[in-house]
Each structure stands twice: as structure tokens, then as C-alpha cells.
Scaffold this active site. Structure first.
Site, PDB file in Angstrom:
ATOM      1  N   ASN A 117      48.935  45.564  35.371  1.00  0.00           N
ATOM      2  CA  ASN A 117      49.222  46.331  36.593  1.00  0.00           C
ATOM      3  C   ASN A 117      50.309  47.394  36.403  1.00  0.00           C
ATOM      4  O   ASN A 117      50.247  48.456  37.021  1.00  0.00           O
ATOM      5  CB  ASN A 117      49.558  45.387  37.759  1.00  0.00           C
ATOM      6  CG  ASN A 117      50.654  44.418  37.451  1.00  0.00           C
ATOM      7  OD1 ASN A 117      50.872  44.058  36.306  1.00  0.00           O
ATOM      8  ND2 ASN A 117      51.359  43.982  38.473  1.00  0.00           N
ATOM      9  N   GLU A 146      57.161  35.249  34.755  1.00  0.00           N
ATOM     10  CA  GLU A 146      57.132  35.962  36.034  1.00  0.00           C
ATOM     11  C   GLU A 146      55.697  35.911  36.514  1.00  0.00           C
ATOM     12  O   GLU A 146      54.823  36.554  35.929  1.00  0.00           O
ATOM     13  CB  GLU A 146      57.582  37.400  35.859  1.00  0.00           C
ATOM     14  CG  GLU A 146      59.047  37.535  35.520  1.00  0.00           C
ATOM     15  CD  GLU A 146      59.450  38.985  35.324  1.00  0.00           C
ATOM     16  OE1 GLU A 146      58.772  39.880  35.852  1.00  0.00           O
ATOM     17  OE2 GLU A 146      60.440  39.207  34.610  1.00  0.00           O
ATOM     18  N   CYS A 196      52.918  42.310  41.789  1.00  0.00           N
ATOM     19  CA  CYS A 196      53.200  40.908  42.127  1.00  0.00           C
ATOM     20  C   CYS A 196      54.164  40.807  43.302  1.00  0.00           C
ATOM     21  O   CYS A 196      54.193  39.812  44.008  1.00  0.00           O
ATOM     22  CB  CYS A 196      53.735  40.162  40.916  1.00  0.00           C
ATOM     23  SG  CYS A 196      55.304  40.783  40.335  1.00  0.00           S
ATOM     24  N   GLU A 228      64.918  37.444  34.714  1.00  0.00           N
ATOM     25  CA  GLU A 228      65.206  38.493  33.741  1.00  0.00           C
ATOM     26  C   GLU A 228      65.959  39.591  34.478  1.00  0.00           C
ATOM     27  O   GLU A 228      66.092  39.567  35.704  1.00  0.00           O
ATOM     28  CB  GLU A 228      63.909  38.983  33.078  1.00  0.00           C
ATOM     29  CG  GLU A 228      63.247  37.860  32.266  1.00  0.00           C
ATOM     30  CD  GLU A 228      62.113  38.292  31.353  1.00  0.00           C
ATOM     31  OE1 GLU A 228      61.949  39.487  31.081  1.00  0.00           O
ATOM     32  OE2 GLU A 228      61.385  37.389  30.890  1.00  0.00           O
TER      33      GLU A 228
HETATM   34  N1  LIG Z   1      52.081  40.190  37.830  1.00  0.00           N
HETATM   35  C1  LIG Z   1      51.197  39.441  38.405  1.00  0.00           C
HETATM   36  O1  LIG Z   1      51.502  38.656  39.229  1.00  0.00           O
HETATM   37  C2  LIG Z   1      49.792  39.596  38.010  1.00  0.00           C
HETATM   38  C3  LIG Z   1      48.820  38.832  38.593  1.00  0.00           C
HETATM   39  N2  LIG Z   1      47.551  38.989  38.237  1.00  0.00           N
HETATM   40  C4  LIG Z   1      46.555  38.154  38.904  1.00  0.00           C
HETATM   41  O2  LIG Z   1      45.876  37.475  37.904  1.00  0.00           O
HETATM   42  C5  LIG Z   1      44.465  37.668  38.055  1.00  0.00           C
HETATM   43  C6  LIG Z   1      43.834  37.696  36.711  1.00  0.00           C
HETATM   44  O3  LIG Z   1      44.242  38.858  35.990  1.00  0.00           O
HETATM   45  P1  LIG Z   1      44.390  38.773  34.434  1.00  0.00           P
HETATM   46  O4  LIG Z   1      44.630  40.080  33.800  1.00  0.00           O
HETATM   47  O5  LIG Z   1      43.239  37.990  33.903  1.00  0.00           O
HETATM   48  O6  LIG Z   1      45.776  38.000  34.353  1.00  0.00           O
HETATM   49  P2  LIG Z   1      46.196  36.973  33.334  1.00  0.00           P
HETATM   50  O7  LIG Z   1      47.422  36.291  33.784  1.00  0.00           O
HETATM   51  O8  LIG Z   1      45.040  36.095  32.968  1.00  0.00           O
HETATM   52  O9  LIG Z   1      46.485  37.859  32.029  1.00  0.00           O
HETATM   53  C7  LIG Z   1      47.730  38.405  31.726  1.00  0.00           C
HETATM   54  C8  LIG Z   1      47.900  38.383  30.216  1.00  0.00           C
HETATM   55  O10 LIG Z   1      47.816  37.057  29.726  1.00  0.00           O
HETATM   56  C9  LIG Z   1      46.851  36.969  28.682  1.00  0.00           C
HETATM   57  N3  LIG Z   1      46.280  35.629  28.724  1.00  0.00           N
HETATM   58  C10 LIG Z   1      45.315  35.160  29.540  1.00  0.00           C
HETATM   59  N4  LIG Z   1      45.069  33.852  29.290  1.00  0.00           N
HETATM   60  C11 LIG Z   1      45.916  33.490  28.288  1.00  0.00           C
HETATM   61  C12 LIG Z   1      46.160  32.277  27.590  1.00  0.00           C
HETATM   62  N5  LIG Z   1      45.481  31.162  27.859  1.00  0.00           N
HETATM   63  N6  LIG Z   1      47.104  32.265  26.638  1.00  0.00           N
HETATM   64  C13 LIG Z   1      47.814  33.374  26.347  1.00  0.00           C
HETATM   65  N7  LIG Z   1      47.623  34.553  26.956  1.00  0.00           N
HETATM   66  C14 LIG Z   1      46.699  34.623  27.926  1.00  0.00           C
HETATM   67  C15 LIG Z   1      45.885  38.089  29.003  1.00  0.00           C
HETATM   68  O11 LIG Z   1      45.124  38.450  27.873  1.00  0.00           O
HETATM   69  C16 LIG Z   1      46.831  39.171  29.479  1.00  0.00           C
HETATM   70  O12 LIG Z   1      47.434  39.827  28.380  1.00  0.00           O
HETATM   71  C17 LIG Z   1      44.347  38.970  38.821  1.00  0.00           C
HETATM   72  O13 LIG Z   1      43.151  38.984  39.530  1.00  0.00           O
HETATM   73  C18 LIG Z   1      45.557  38.933  39.697  1.00  0.00           C
HETATM   74  O14 LIG Z   1      45.264  38.237  40.871  1.00  0.00           O
HETATM   75  C19 LIG Z   1      47.187  39.863  37.256  1.00  0.00           C
HETATM   76  C20 LIG Z   1      48.103  40.662  36.639  1.00  0.00           C
HETATM   77  C21 LIG Z   1      49.503  40.602  36.989  1.00  0.00           C
HETATM   78  O1  LIG Z   2      60.421  44.966  37.196  1.00  0.00           O
HETATM   79  C1  LIG Z   2      59.952  45.553  38.180  1.00  0.00           C
HETATM   80  O2  LIG Z   2      60.574  46.436  38.754  1.00  0.00           O
HETATM   81  C2  LIG Z   2      58.623  45.242  38.682  1.00  0.00           C
HETATM   82  C3  LIG Z   2      57.978  44.129  38.355  1.00  0.00           C
HETATM   83  C4  LIG Z   2      56.652  43.892  38.831  1.00  0.00           C
HETATM   84  C5  LIG Z   2      55.902  42.861  38.424  1.00  0.00           C
HETATM   85  O3  LIG Z   2      56.412  41.886  37.663  1.00  0.00           O
HETATM   86  C6  LIG Z   2      54.447  42.760  38.705  1.00  0.00           C
HETATM   87  O4  LIG Z   2      53.960  43.472  39.560  1.00  0.00           O
HETATM   88  O5  LIG Z   2      53.789  41.976  38.036  1.00  0.00           O
END
Ligand SMILES: NC(=O)C1=CN([C@@H]2O[C@H](COP(=O)(O)OP(=O)(O)OC[C@H]3O[C@@H](n4cnc5c(N)ncnc54)[C@H](O)[C@@H]3O)[C@@H](O)[C@H]2O)C=CC1
Ligand SMILES: O=C(O)/C=C/C=C(\O)C(=O)O
Length: 501
Positions: free
Chosen positions: A170, A269, A303, A482
Site C-alpha cells: 500500500n 505493524e 492501515c 517503531e
Molecule cells: N498495512 C496493512 O495493514 C495492510 C493490510 N493488508 C490487508 O491484507 C490483505 C492481504 O494483502 P496481502 O498483500 O496479501 O498482505 P499480506 O500481509 O499477505 O502480505 C504482506 C507481505 O507479506 C508477505 N507474506 C505473505 N504471507 C507470508 C508468509 N506466510 N510468510 C512470510 N511472508 C509472507 C507477502 O508476500 C507480502 O510481501 C489485504 O486485502 C488487506 O486487507 C494488506 C497490506 C497492508
Molecule cells: O509510517 C507511516 O506514516 C504510515 C504507516 C502506514 C501503514 O503502516 C500502513 O498503511 O500499512
């Protein structure tokens, strides 16, 4: 210039199809068990091919990072590392337009957003931690001993070792550098696994690292997926000494399980289901502006974003109407066009997920104030993963849409009558990441901020970030903090030295 790094000329989306590489031991390495396509979310066009690291490539990267700890990097003073990190920040700014174009192509986010937030923050992260490492202190204690001579205790800090940095899609450059900069400032080496959706800027940073004088092996990038792929191979590699991750809570659990083998520290996070609390004594214009950003910025893929909006009943109707107007003003389309204010979701798969919640909201009896579907756009954006910004009212607190993180441009607005009751509603969530409180009554603001169960409480603002402050979530939103000295705590190992005098 290494040919493995794509050059972006600005807005040409389909013109450039390049092949990315891993960056291992200071070199671009195309090895892998296969490769996968990286698509531009605004059109669905392929922008580059990415190698998927097999376990041998991950092993190469971790070994390079381990070797680099013993090389020139391990012998540098804080001042030397700090100076190099400033050059990395300068390098990002010198290639601002390239990073900007790459980030917009990978994410589809509006250029105007990435140029104000993602790329400048990528550089700022290096400058902040270049400062921070120069002022890092430790404790000293003088103690009595039976012979009367006493002893002196002092603590020294050293790097933890090889840090695995696993990143989401994101805010790719921003979130990756938020971890890499403090890790390097503290003398660690890193292996970065960017999201498979957004592999480009982490790769480009390899070139900047070389130019800035970061020794080979200190910064490594490996590409691939999560489970049974690069992410899992990296986080379960025995020579990784610590893991930092931003992403979904379920992935955080998998990473904790991997980290438990060998008892490695983790910083997580994770997700959120954040609330905005809007009191009738707020400055309405500012609240509308702030909540609009909190709900819709980055197409809701933050997030810290708001998906639950609680509004004091006396202003509920007016607030809902004005948020609707703000949502309907958002303009989806070409992310490189200055007038575009709403990008697509990251992928068709994520759009399917968000649309499944739009359907659930209907099924759960929501009143749709605006949106709920897919916007009509002309080609080539008709094949992008756009959704309409969406507002509901009338959803029950225990509905899936009110409990689960959607990560899309949507919210449910709920009226409330009492301060205590709205605090209880905000806290009734398995997550505890962020809240924004809108009121001009400062006593109330402090009182409410002290009671919301989150890591970050904003008053009359949202996403206002001082990078020295603790950043992270409580409950299922994460472990650890962090930012500023808190990053330094995670990325260093403390040793107490006790000297008998
Ligand atoms: N910052 C946040 O809170 C975020 C939340 N999301 C949420 O997560 C959902 C899924 O999105 P994804 O990109 O699939 O997020 P994800 O959390 O699955 O992936 C994030 C990272 O973790 C890696 N990853 C996934 N499974 C892993 C494992 N078992 N071991 C080590 N690394 C692993 C992925 O390849 C990617 O680099 C989204 O639909 C959204 O709702 C997604 C991105 C950021
Ligand atoms: O460090 C920031 O300012 C923003 C962080 C945002 C996330 O961690 C996220 O959207 O996953």
C-alpha cells in the site's frame, strides 16, 4: 546504470516492459525458480516481469547479509553510517521522478499523492534515522559492593545482525524505508522482501545504495510471494536474527510462528478497523476534510484509515450529507493526470475482496448513502481495479463489515449520544491501531484520547506524523513500536557491562 533496473520516463505505462532482478551482494541478479507479471492496477497492463526467488536465492541473500556484518559496514562509526544514509536520502530525491513514476505504475495511486507522501517520506526516513543514531544513549548505574569499592554498570548497543524486512503494497517505498533506514543506522544488514504487487522501488533503491557507498551485502532485495515462497523462506531462514513486518494480521501470525523457531524478535505493524469519533463541538469543515482523507486516501488502503465513523446525533444528518458530497467529488482515472484524486485498488483480487464486502453490506441491511459498485471509466482504465467510494449507514456493530478490515474506500456512519458510549463502541474491536477524535473541547479531547485502546490517537487530524514518535498498534494490530528511539530499541541488542572498581 544496471540494465536490470527499469528507467521510467514519467507517464508511459505500456511502453516499458522490463525484467526486474533481485539485488544481492551489491549486484542485480535475475535468478529464480520462475517469474511473474507485475501489472499496473489502473489498467491491468503488464509493467514488468519479476523473478521469484527460490530457497537458494534467499540463502544467497542471507549469506551475503551475514558476511557484510563482518566487513567494512561492521567497522564503521555511527557518524560514518549516518553520513551514508544521508547520501541515500539525497539519491532518492535526485531520482525523484523515476521513483515517483515507478511507485505510481506499481500501485496505481494518484501521482499527486505519491509525490506528496510516498517519495518524500522514503527520503525523510533515511534523514530522520541518520539523526537519531547520533543521539542514541544508554544507561549507567553505579552500585555498592561489599568491599566498598563499588562497581559501574553501563550498557552498550550493537546491531542485532541480519534483519528480514517483509513489506506490503500500500505504501511500498515509505513502509520499506521506515524499517530499512533504522536497521541500517544501527549497523544491521537487511534482506528485503517487497510485496509481489509492488516490487520496483525496492529494487531501484539498490542502485542508490551502491552510489551512496553502502557496502555490498548490506542491503539485499529478494522477490516472490509469501507462503511457500520468498517470504516464508526468508522469515524461516536460521541466519535471520530479527524480522520486521507490516501487513495483514493473519500473515503476522504466520511470521510469528516462523520467528519462534530460533526465538527471533519480531516487530509487527498489522491491520486495523479504525474509528473516527466526531463530536458536535468539532470544527465541521476540518472534520469533513480530515475524515474524507481518513476514509478515502490511497483508495482506503492505509492501515491507519477509518472504516467506522461515529458522529454525534445532532449533526449526523449534515455530516453524512457532506461526507457524501466529498466522496462524490473524488475523481478516479489516470493516476498520472493531476486532476485524478482516486486511484484503483491494488489488484483485481483485492477488488473482488472489497466488492464482497460491498455485497455483504447490502445483505446486512445497510442503507447505501453513495457508491457500492464499480465506476464507469473509458479505456484503458475500464480494465483497472477501480471501485466507487462508498458510504453506508445502518449497519449493526456485530456485522462483518463493521468488524473486519476491508482495506477499501468505504465506511459506515453511526450516530451516537454519549461520550462514554462512543468510546466503548470504538474499543469494541479486536484491533487497536488508530483513532481520530474531532472536537474543539480540549478537555474532552485529552479525556477521550486517554481511553481509546489504540497505539495512535489523533485529535483534529489524521496521518499527521512526527517520525520520532512511537508508531504501532495494540491488540491484534501489532507488537512493538517503531519510530524514533523505539526503532532503535528494536534494531539493537543491548549488552550491560559491569565493571568492578
Ligand atoms: N498495512 C496493512 O495493514 C495492510 C493490510 N493488508 C490487508 O491484507 C490483505 C492481504 O494483502 P496481502 O498483500 O496479501 O498482505 P499480506 O500481509 O499477505 O502480505 C504482506 C507481505 O507479506 C508477505 N507474506 C505473505 N504471507 C507470508 C508468509 N506466510 N510468510 C512470510 N511472508 C509472507 C507477502 O508476500 C507480502 O510481501 C489485504 O486485502 C488487506 O486487507 C494488506 C497490506 C497492508
Ligand atoms: O509510517 C507511516 O506514516 C504510515 C504507516 C502506514 C501503514 O503502516 C500502513 O498503511 O500499512
Amino acid at each position: 546504470m544496471n540494465s536490470a533496473v527499469p528507467r521510467y520516463q514519467g507517464a508511459a505505462v505500456s511502453a516499458e516492459t522490463a525484467r526486474l532482478s533481485h539485488f544481492i551482494d551489491g549486484r542485480f541478479v535475475p535468478a529464480g525458480r520462475s517469474s511473474f507479471e507485475n501489472r499496473h492496477p489502473a489498467t491491468g497492463e503488464v509493467i514488468n516481469l519479476v523473478p521469484e526467488a527460490d530457497s537458494a536465492a534467499i540463502d544467497d541473500a542471507v549469506k551475503a547479509a551475514k558476511r557484510a556484518l563482518k566487513g567494512p559496514w561492521g567497522k564503521m562509526s555511527e557518524q560514518q553510517r549516518s553520513a551514508i544514509l544521508r547520501k541515500v536520502a539525497d539519491g532518492i530525491m535526485a531520482r525523484f521522478d523515476d521513483f515517483l513514476a515507478a511507485e505510481v505504475l506499481d500501485t496505481g495511486k494518484p501521482r499527486s499523492l505519491a509525490s506528496h507522501i510516498d517519495i518524500p517520506r522514503g527520503a525523510a526516513n533515511f534523514n530522520v534515522f541518520a539523526d537519531q543514531v547520533l543521539t542514541l544513549s544508554t544507561e549507567t548505574f553505579r552500585m555498592a559492593t561489599p568491599d566498598g569499592a563499588g562497581a559501574l554498570n553501563y550498557a552498550i548497543r550493537g546491531p542485532r545482525g541480519v534483519i528480514a524486512v517483509v513489506c506490503p503494497w500500500n505504501l511500498p517505498l515509505l513502509l520499506m524505508t521506515w524499517k530499512v533506514a533504522p536497521a541500517l543506522a544501527c549497523g544491521n544488514t537487511v534482506v528485503v522482501k517487497p510485496s509481489e504487487e509492488t516490487p520496483t522501488t525496492a529494487t531501484m533503491l539498490g542502485e542508490i545504495m551502491n552510489e551512496a557507498g553502502v557496502p555490498p551485502g548490506v542491503y539485499n532485495v529478494v522477490h516472490g510471494f509469501g507462503q511457500d515462497s520468498a517470504g516464508e523462506y526468508l522469515t524461516s531462514h536460521p541466519d535471520v536474527d530479527g524480522i520486521t513486518f507490516t501487513g495483514e494480521t493473519r500473515t503476522g501470525e504466520a511470521i510469528m510462528r516462523a520467528a519462534s523457531r530460533g526465538v527471533r524478535p519480531v516487530s509487527l505493524e498489522l491491520g486495523g478497523k479504525n474509528a473516527s469519533l466526531v463530536f458536535a463541538d468539532c470544527d465541521m469543515d476540518k472534520a469533513i476534510e480530515g475524515v474524507t482523507r481518513a476514509v478515502f486516501a490511497n483508495c482506503g488502503q492505509v492501515c491507519l484509515g477509518t472504516e467506522r465513523v461515529y458522529v454525534e446525533r445532532s449533526m449526523f444528518a449534515e455530516f453524512t450529507q457532506r461526507l457524501k458530497q466529498a466522496a462524490e467529488k473524488l475523481k478516479p482515472g489516470d493516476p498520472f493526470d493531476a486532476s485524478t484524486t482516486l486511484g484503483p485498488l491494488i489488484s483485481q483480487a483485492h477488488r473482488d475482496k472489497v466488492l464482497s464486502y460491498y455485497a455483504k453490506a447490502k445483505a446486512e441491511g445497510a442503507e447505501i448513502v453513495t457508491g457500492g459498485g464499480i465506476p464507469e471509466l473509458a479505456a484503458p482504465y475500464s480494465t483497472g481495479s477501480f471501485v466507487e467510494p462508498t458510504i453506508w449507514t445502518g449497519l449493526a456493530e456485530d456485522s462483518a463489515v463493521m468488524r473486519e478490515e476491508i482495506f477499501g474506500p468505504c465506511c459506515n456512519i453511526v450516530p451516537f449520544d454519549e461520550e462514554d458510549a462512543v468510546i466503548a463502541l470504538a474499543n469494541d474491536s479486536p484491533y487497536g491501531l488508530a483513532t481520530s477524535i474531532w472536537t474543539q473541547n480540549l478537555t474532552r479531547a485529552h479525556r477521550v484520547a486517554a481511553q481509546v485502546e489504540v497505539g495512535i490517537a489523533w485529535v483534529n487530524s489524521w496521518f499527521l506524523r512526527d517520525l520520532r514518535t512511537p508508531f504501532g498498534g495494540s491488540k491484534q494490530s501489532g507488537i512493538g513500536r517503531e519510530g524514533g528511539v523505539h526503532s532503535m530499541e528494536f534494531y539493537t541488542e543491548l549488552r550491560n557491562v559491569c565493571v568492578k572498581l
